[in-house]
Design an enzyme around this catalytic site. Structure first.
Site, short mmCIF file in Angstrom:
data_model
loop_
_atom_site.label_atom_id
_atom_site.label_comp_id
_atom_site.label_asym_id
_atom_site.label_seq_id
_atom_site.Cartn_x
_atom_site.Cartn_y
_atom_site.Cartn_z
N GLU A 84 -11.63 49.83 43.64
CA GLU A 84 -12.80 50.60 43.85
C GLU A 84 -12.37 52.18 44.08
OE1 GLU A 84 -15.95 47.58 45.64
OE2 GLU A 84 -14.49 48.55 47.17
N GLU B 207 -12.65 40.04 47.19
CA GLU B 207 -13.30 40.26 48.36
C GLU B 207 -13.90 38.96 48.47
OE1 GLU B 207 -13.06 44.34 47.78
OE2 GLU B 207 -13.21 42.87 46.54
#
Length: 263
Positions: free
Chosen positions: A122, A142
């Site tokens: 990210e 995640e």
């Protein structure tokens, strides 16, 4: 090589090359593969923001150094949330370096030297340009822990598209450097041993570009960023506070498969 000025912080260090007009920010938590932590988020945001008024720096490189990781994700061992307010404060702190990168009126280049999972993927997406070593690996893990890759499912859609975000988020499959280039979030893949030379040449080249034109271009490209980060901050506290996230953290610590119940 041009003169270099170095500043060391707890979770990173900065090497500034005033003659060539650029700086290199190296994440430095080698014992945990440069995993993100509250301290790292804060230091990275402060460091990037500090370049705004630094006339000696016109381009910035973000890298993981010479180890095998750019950043292997978030430091799950340090994640404990006992209230919704605590969750919101954490996600706001986690977003701070992303927003600092996108607000800085100078080009930030991700030089991805190795593993870039979760936070690593990210933060590379948030950078303006990305060069990857052919040894780099990307992934959003995640959901393996009951979490949501908030930056990618909000901000990342603009960057790499809905289908690609969906695949990475739902499957948690790793993506090679070449696949990342095909996905569109890496500009260039280079042999691992050439990465430093490649990012050095690019940073020095971009440092010579017209500053006002660079700033205006960057502002236009990133003008939707603020709303995307606020969306993630509204989404994440309820997820962080769930029993599934507690189970994901416990399973990670116990090195077993989690059992999620949607609670």
């Amino acid at each position: 090589m041009a003169d270099m000025e170095r500043v060391d912080r707890e979770t990173l260090y900065v090497e500034k090359y005033p003659q060539d007009g650029y700086a290199v920010v190296t994440l430095h938590r080698p014992d945990v593969l440069n995993a993100g932590s509250p301290t790292l988020f804060g230091e990275l945001a402060e460091t990037i923001s500090g370049f705004e008024d630094d006339a000696q720096v016109r381009a910035v490189v973000l890298t993981g150094g010479h180890g095998k990781a750019f950043s292997a994700g978030a430091d799950l061992g340090g994640m404990t949330f006992d209230s919704m307010g605590n969750c919101r404060r954490f996600i706001r702190l986690a977003h701070a370096p992303f927003e600092a990168i996108e607000r800085l009126g100078k080009v930030v280049i991700a030089a991805v030297n190795g593993y870039a999972f979760g936070f690593g993927t990210e933060i590379a997406l948030a950078c303006d340009l990305a060069i990857a070593s052919d040894k780099a690996r990307f992934g959003l893990r995640e959901m393996n822990h009951g979490l949501v890759p908030a930056v990618t499912i909000t901000r990342g859609i603009d960057m790499i598209g809905r289908r690609r975000v969906a695949w990475m988020a739902y499957t948690s499959d790793d993506v090679s450097a070449e696949e990342a280039r095909e996905f569109g979030f890496v500009n260039k893949v280079v042999p691992h041993e050439s990465l430093v030379a490649e990012y050095t040449a690019l940073a020095a080249r971009l440092a010579k570009r017209a500053p006002l034109a660079v700033s205006a271009t960057k502002w236009t490209l990133n003008k939707a960023a603020g709303g995307h980060y606020r969306e993630g901050e509204n989404l994440m506290p309820a997820i962080f506070a769930s029993a599934d996230v507690a189970e994901g953290r416990k399973a990670f610590e116990e090195r077993r498969e989690p059992v999620f119940r949607g609670e």
